[in-house]
Design a protein around this motif. Structure first.
Motif, short mmCIF file in Angstrom:
data_model
loop_
_atom_site.label_atom_id
_atom_site.label_comp_id
_atom_site.label_asym_id
_atom_site.label_seq_id
_atom_site.Cartn_x
_atom_site.Cartn_y
_atom_site.Cartn_z
N LYS A 108 0.82 -1.22 0.00
CA LYS A 108 0.00 0.00 0.00
C LYS A 108 0.85 1.27 0.00
O LYS A 108 0.60 2.20 -0.76
N ILE A 109 1.89 1.32 0.84
CA ILE A 109 2.64 2.57 1.01
C ILE A 109 4.03 2.52 0.39
O ILE A 109 4.73 3.52 0.36
N GLY A 110 4.47 1.36 -0.11
CA GLY A 110 5.80 1.25 -0.69
C GLY A 110 6.72 0.40 0.16
O GLY A 110 6.70 0.48 1.40
N GLY A 111 7.55 -0.42 -0.50
CA GLY A 111 8.41 -1.33 0.24
C GLY A 111 9.54 -0.66 0.98
O GLY A 111 9.93 -1.09 2.07
N ALA A 112 10.07 0.44 0.44
CA ALA A 112 11.22 1.09 1.08
C ALA A 112 10.86 1.63 2.46
O ALA A 112 11.66 1.55 3.40
N ILE A 118 8.56 -9.10 0.97
CA ILE A 118 8.43 -7.73 0.44
C ILE A 118 9.30 -7.54 -0.79
O ILE A 118 8.87 -6.99 -1.81
N VAL A 119 10.55 -7.99 -0.71
CA VAL A 119 11.46 -7.83 -1.85
C VAL A 119 11.00 -8.66 -3.04
O VAL A 119 11.07 -8.21 -4.19
N ALA A 120 10.50 -9.86 -2.78
CA ALA A 120 10.02 -10.70 -3.89
C ALA A 120 8.82 -10.06 -4.59
O ALA A 120 8.66 -10.19 -5.81
N ALA A 121 7.97 -9.38 -3.82
CA ALA A 121 6.76 -8.77 -4.40
C ALA A 121 7.01 -7.39 -4.98
O ALA A 121 6.46 -7.03 -6.02
N ARG A 122 7.86 -6.58 -4.32
CA ARG A 122 8.03 -5.18 -4.71
C ARG A 122 9.36 -4.88 -5.41
O ARG A 122 9.50 -3.84 -6.04
N GLY A 123 10.33 -5.77 -5.28
CA GLY A 123 11.63 -5.51 -5.88
C GLY A 123 12.47 -4.57 -5.01
O GLY A 123 12.11 -4.21 -3.89
N MET A 124 13.63 -4.17 -5.55
CA MET A 124 14.57 -3.31 -4.82
C MET A 124 14.80 -1.98 -5.55
O MET A 124 15.78 -1.29 -5.28
N LYS A 125 13.91 -1.60 -6.46
CA LYS A 125 14.15 -0.39 -7.23
C LYS A 125 14.04 0.87 -6.38
O LYS A 125 14.74 1.86 -6.62
N THR A 171 16.76 -14.11 -2.55
CA THR A 171 15.78 -13.18 -3.12
C THR A 171 16.37 -11.79 -3.28
O THR A 171 16.21 -11.13 -4.32
N VAL A 172 17.05 -11.30 -2.22
CA VAL A 172 17.66 -9.97 -2.28
C VAL A 172 18.71 -9.90 -3.38
O VAL A 172 18.77 -8.93 -4.15
N ALA A 173 19.55 -10.93 -3.49
CA ALA A 173 20.59 -10.93 -4.53
C ALA A 173 19.98 -10.94 -5.93
O ALA A 173 20.44 -10.23 -6.83
N THR A 174 18.94 -11.72 -6.12
CA THR A 174 18.30 -11.79 -7.44
C THR A 174 17.67 -10.46 -7.82
O THR A 174 17.78 -10.02 -8.98
N LYS A 175 17.00 -9.82 -6.86
CA LYS A 175 16.34 -8.55 -7.17
C LYS A 175 17.35 -7.41 -7.35
O LYS A 175 17.10 -6.48 -8.11
N LEU A 176 18.49 -7.48 -6.65
CA LEU A 176 19.49 -6.43 -6.84
C LEU A 176 20.18 -6.55 -8.19
O LEU A 176 20.55 -5.55 -8.80
N GLY A 177 20.39 -7.77 -8.66
CA GLY A 177 21.02 -7.96 -9.97
C GLY A 177 22.45 -7.45 -9.97
O GLY A 177 23.29 -7.82 -9.14
N ALA A 178 22.74 -6.57 -10.90
CA ALA A 178 24.10 -6.05 -11.04
C ALA A 178 24.51 -5.21 -9.84
O ALA A 178 25.72 -5.05 -9.56
N ARG A 179 23.57 -4.64 -9.10
CA ARG A 179 23.90 -3.85 -7.90
C ARG A 179 24.50 -4.72 -6.81
O ARG A 179 25.06 -4.20 -5.84
N PHE A 180 24.35 -6.03 -6.92
CA PHE A 180 24.88 -6.94 -5.90
C PHE A 180 26.39 -7.13 -6.04
O PHE A 180 27.01 -7.78 -5.20
N HIS A 181 26.99 -6.54 -7.07
CA HIS A 181 28.40 -6.78 -7.36
C HIS A 181 29.30 -6.40 -6.20
O HIS A 181 30.25 -7.12 -5.84
N GLU A 182 29.03 -5.28 -5.55
CA GLU A 182 29.90 -4.82 -4.48
C GLU A 182 29.78 -5.68 -3.22
O GLU A 182 30.63 -5.60 -2.33
N HIS A 183 28.74 -6.48 -3.11
CA HIS A 183 28.56 -7.33 -1.93
C HIS A 183 29.11 -8.74 -2.14
O HIS A 183 29.11 -9.54 -1.20
N ILE A 184 29.56 -9.05 -3.36
CA ILE A 184 30.03 -10.41 -3.64
C ILE A 184 31.24 -10.78 -2.78
O ILE A 184 31.31 -11.91 -2.27
N PRO A 185 32.23 -9.89 -2.56
CA PRO A 185 33.36 -10.29 -1.70
C PRO A 185 32.93 -10.71 -0.30
O PRO A 185 33.49 -11.67 0.26
#
Length: 1029
Positions: A545-549, A577-584, A641-655
């Motif tokens: 209703k109000i946004g995932g963030a 929440i992330v699976a339904a709303r994403g991380m945009k 789920t978080v890694a999948t929704k972040l996609g390329a943004r997850f690069h900095e967390h891989i280490p």
């Protein structure tokens, strides 16, 4: 005081106190009731006994110790009686013959006992603990039950405990006493006694006999119900159903007997309706779901047999009963009767009861009946919704608060059943409900809020917004309540309000969300699973209703809470929440907080959820493999789920993730190593998306070194991680090379652990599908022989993976070599192995074209061995199912083989051939092969009179498939010849086929109907223009 002899029983005179000093062999006669009742009935030792009657003072002292249920207490009492009987048998007095055998024949003299000697019967001496006041009274009052009477006329002292080989439990001996009594000549018995003995025998076989005896007895007692009579059947059946020691299976069987007898006896059951209801009404509130279903079926059958007038007359006295239990069961029974006989017939009676002025108990019961009808009928309540609301709406203004509470609950049930329709029917009760929320407290207020919560989703946007504004202040005030039940209701109402379209996002964000986070997101809510699940779902709706963030910003800090349950609930909420709303809409700061929180949860599981694994490897499959839905799974799913929704943004967390994986792979704790492998499976695809394939290749090399893992759960996770890496990296770039990896997997195929076997076979199948050229054909054949044993695995997933892998391997190497191994497997005796082999053969045909398999199968059919021939037919059945339209090229080649099988003497041959014909006819529909199918159909048709259930089902399925291929008119021509046959069994078969044709091609049968000429009074001709308009 005169001296007494040692062998005389001391007697305490009434009104005198016993002396303080007592001897060990003198019983406390003050506590023993010496009144001997006439011995009638059956005792625990199979002897006639009298059941002692308790007066009011004794009944008041009977307090049930502890929280035992009545059924459990009865079972323990029976077990105690068995133990006492065994002690009596062991400690019985020695007989004269035994004494003569033990003592010398000379030197002893048998002295007669004194004339005034009375032997002691003191079960109180057998007490193993200090009795309380209530238990002492119970023992004292029940001493006569266990006294051995001299004799009862007409009944032998010893009663057999078996009847026709069926053992009778001690607690059932009183029920079957007349059956166990030996009768030399049954002709001397009266007809009623003979019927009773026969009914008791049938009931005993149904209750305690073998499955075959149960089926036979159930059929006999159903068919001869009129001959036995209602009195004989119900007097014995209902007495058995009252037994407190019945288990679930016995109760189910007796209820089945009751239902069938009710159907047969019809209105003859009316004199016994009250007794039947006494037995079946308690089932309506049983803890077991299936017991409640059985109770509803029984009461519905009673209502259909006896009629509404009889049911009302029998249950009417309990409507205004002061006991809540009686009113509750009566209301549920009335609801079942209303649903069974039609709500319309019960409405006049309900109106009179709900408006009763004589007793508020009657009004309460009537309103509860409406609630139960709504629960049972669901959306079927819509035609009567307005009438029901009008009937009970005055209960909201009743002066008795139980009436107001029950009215609100009934309205809530009606609104829930009618959703999403029927808001107009509730407009008359909105005002008293809203005003009542300001005046009521406790359970009544909770009922009012629950009712408004279910009415709110029925309204349109404007009405819902206005109604939400009225109840929102009360709802926010009740957020702070300490009552758990009220919290659940308030949370449910808040969720319903959030899901309503009329409630805007601004209203939720400004007026509801702050208090919601303040009072509900506390560690205490995570303790109970039901409350935690409801809170998670409500929070997900708030985010929608109000946004995932906004929601994630509030709950992300809870991931570092000391409570593990609270962290688990937070991770589950973030996952959804992330699976339904994403991380945009998540900024960088919130993103780092979420990932850091997940890593913190992962590290904290080392000591909490991931305990040390010690002992042998076999313990691992039963300890943590069968644990609860652990925090481990929730956190890993959230990371994936978080890694999948972040996609390329997850690069900095891989280490960070890779460092956690390496540290855990080398941990000495097996659970931590399993966690690392599962984490690789979750993030493998995202790592490749971020361009870090080299990292995955290094991890795969480390996993390859861990293939010697001792614990099967961990090994299964490692194989799953390797499979994920193979899927995303590819065969060509795999490290280590496939030529080195596959030989290490071959020995693991012998591992019988389910998780290891399934993941290993899937990995081998993926390699065979994408990189078969990297492995020698000899190695593939070796794997084929290992997979043959997997075809008989108990888990379906393993068998499916093995059969699919056969197809990939057959495509990779010469299919004839694989087929040779499979055909040899058709000769084994184990059926499961043969069935899986036939599926593997069909998959080989699907993967490598049918012409590679069909010649070998037809040649194998020449072998005069039933198992082989049946296996070939079953392979053909699965093959035609898989290849579909490709079967058109092989119809004529296979026709003679199927013709031979459909006319074989063996039942299984014809059954399997019919299954093959079904799939063949469905595959070639519309492809011009009707001549071959018609020929095979002519061979199939004589099998329609088979009596074997499996064979006749396969035959009718094949006829249905031929109906699709040949058309309904062709099958109707075969069917018309037997529809009016003089033999009923013949007619039944043909009418069943006709019904099948009618259900499948109702419109296509119109051309087959005869043309009826017009008469002087009737016109049957319908012009096309008239049909069109």
């Amino acid at each position: 005081m005169s001296s007494s002899r040692w062998d005389k029983t001391p007697v305490v005179k009434s009104g005198t106190m016993p002396e303080i000093a007592s001897r060990w062999d003198q019983p406390d006669t003050q506590q023993i009731n010496r009144t001997v009742a006439p011995p009638t009935g059956m005792g625990m030792l199979g002897t006639p006994m009298a059941t002692p009657l308790l007066d009011a003072s004794q009944s008041a002292m009977l307090v049930t110790p502890g929280p035992l249920s009545p059924r459990r207490a009865a079972i323990e009492q029976v077990m105690r009686a068995r133990w006492e009987r065994e002690m009596d048998e062991r400690n019985r007095p020695l007989s004269d013959d035994e004494l003569d055998a033990m003592l010398p024949a000379t030197g002893y003299k048998i002295l007669p006992p004194p004339e005034d000697y009375v032997p002691l019967m003191t079960p109180a001496r057998r007490l193993t603990s200090t009795p309380s006041l209530a238990s002492s009274a119970l023992v004292a009052s029940s001493l006569d039950v266990y006294r051995m009477p001299a004799r009862v006329e007409g009944l032998p002292m010893e009663v057999s405990s078996e009847y026709e080989g069926i053992s009778v439990q001690p607690e059932d001996k009183q029920l079957f006493a007349k059956l166990l009594r030996p009768v030399d000549d049954e002709s001397i018995l009266t007809p009623e006694d003979q019927k009773e003995r026969e009914v008791l025998g049938l009931l005993l076989k149904i209750k305690s006999g073998t499955p075959q005896q149960r089926r036979t007895s159930l059929r006999i007692i159903t068919e001869k119900a009129h001959e036995f009579g209602a009195a004989v059947i119900f007097d014995n059946l209902l007495q058995m159903m009252k037994s407190p020691t019945l288990d679930d299976q016995e109760r189910h069987l007796l209820v089945k007997v009751l239902n069938r007898v009710l159907f047969k006896l019809d209105d003859a059951v009316r004199p016994y309706v009250h007794k039947i209801l006494m037995v079946t009404e308690p089932l309506l509130i049983d803890e077991d779901f299936y017991a409640r279903i059985e109770g509803r079926e029984a009461i519905a059958n009673v209502a259909k047999a006896a009629g509404l007038a009889t049911m009302i007359a029998e249950m009417r006295p309990d409507i205004d009963n002061p006991d809540d239990y009686m009113r509750n069961t009566t209301a549920r029974a009335f609801a079942v009767v209303g649903v069974a006989l039609g709500v319309n017939s019960l409405l006049p009676f309900l109106k009179a009861v709900c408006l009763s002025k004589r007793s508020w108990h009657a009004r309460h019961t009537g309103i509860k009946i409406v609630q139960q009808i709504a629960i049972l009928q669901g959306c079927g309540i819509l035609p009567h919704l307005t009438v029901f609301v009008k009937t009970i709406e005055k209960g909201l203004e009743d002066r008795e608060h139980p009436i107001r509470t029950q009215t609100a609950l009934s309205l809530a049930a009606l609104a829930e059943a009618a959703a999403p329709y029927g808001f107009a029917s509730f407009t008359s009760v909105l005002r008293p409900l809203v005003s009542g929320t300001a005046k009521e407290k406790g359970k009544t207020l909770a009922a009012y809020l629950k009712c408004l919560g279910f009415i709110l989703p029925l309204a349109d946007e404007k009405e819902a917004e206005a109604l939400a504004k009225l109840i929102l202040p009360v709802l926010r005030k009740e957020f702070a309540t300490p009552d758990n039940e009220m919290k659940k209701i308030v949370l449910k109402v808040a969720q319903q309000m959030i899901q309503t379209n009329g409630v805007t996002a601004e209203t939720v964000r400004e007026k509801l969300f702050p208090d919601f986070m303040r009072y509900f997101w506390v560690p205490r809510m995570a303790i109970e699973r039901r409350s935690a699940s409801q809170l998670v779902d409500t929070t997900v709706d708030v985010a929608a209703k109000i946004g995932g963030a906004d929601v994630l910003t509030q709950i992300v800090l809870f991931m570092k809470d000391p409570s593990e349950a609270f962290r688990k609930m937070t991770c589950e909420t973030i996952d959804k929440i992330v699976a339904a709303r994403g991380m945009k809409d998540v900024d960088d700061r919130l993103e780092h907080l979420i990932v850091d929180g997940l890593l913190f949860c992962l590290s904290e599981m080392q000591s909490n959820d991931v305990g040390s694994l010690s002992g042998n490897a076999a313990a691992s499959s039963t300890s943590f493999g069968a644990s609860r839905l652990s925090t481990n799974n929730v956190v890993l799913n959230c990371i994936g789920t978080v890694a999948t929704k972040l996609g390329a943004r997850f690069h900095e967390h891989i280490p960070k993730i890779v460092g956690a994986i390496y540290w855990r792979l080398n941990n000495k704790d097996a659970r931590v190593r399993q966690q690392a492998a599962d984490l690789v499976s979750k993030v493998a695809s995202v790592v490749v998306e971020c361009g870090e394939e080299q990292v995955l290749l290094q991890i795969s090399a480390a996993l390859n070194e861990s293939l010697g893992e001792e614990f099967p759960e961990v090994l299964g996770s490692i194989l799953g991680a390797l499979k994920s890496i193979v899927n995303v990296v590819g065969i060509q770039r795999m490290n280590p090379p496939i030529s080195d990896l596959l030989p290490r997997l071959t020995p693991i195929l012998r591992n019988r652990h389910e998780k290891v076997a399934e993941n290993c076979i899937d990995l081998v199948g993926r390699i065979a599908e994408r990189g078969a050229e990297y492995v020698s054909p000899r190695e593939w054949m070796r794997i084929c022989f290992e997979l043959l044993d997997m075809l008989k695995a108990p888990k379906k997933g393993i068998r499916r993976a093995a059969t699919n892998t056969f197809g990939f391997i057959a495509r990779a190497v010469d299919p004839h070599e694989v087929l040779t191994a499979l055909l040899k497997n058709l000769r084994v005796q184990e059926r499961t192995n043969r069935v899986c082999t036939t599926i593997a053969i069909a998959i080989v045909a699907d993967q490598c074209q049918p012409f590679t398999v069909l010649p070998a199968l037809m040649n194998e059919y020449k072998m005069p061995e039933l198992n082989v021939q049946n296996g070939v037919l079953k392979s053909l059945s699965f093959m035609f199912e898989y290849i579909g339209e490709m079967a058109k090229d092989y119809v004529y080649a296979i026709t003679t083989l199927l013709e031979n099988a459909l006319t074989d003497r063996d039942l299984v041959h014809r059954q399997t051939a019919a299954a093959a014909l079904k799939h063949l006819s469905l595959g070639v529909t519309g492809l011009g092969k009707e001549d071959a199918i018609t020929h095979l159909f002519n061979c199939l048709w004589p099998n329609i009179f088979e009596t074997s259930p499996h064979v006749i089902q396969a035959v009718f399925d094949a006829i249905d498939g031929c109906r699709v291929c040949l058309g309904p008119l062709r099958i109707l021509q075969y069917t018309l010849q037997g529809l009016f046959h003089p033999a009923r069994k013949v007619r039944d078969v043909y009418w069943r086929i006709f019904n099948m044709i009618y259900m499948g091609h109702q419109d296509a049968l119109v051309p087959a109907y005869p043309i009826i000429p017009d008469t002087s009074s009737h016109i049957y001709c319908r012009p096309e223009l008239e049909l069109l308009f």
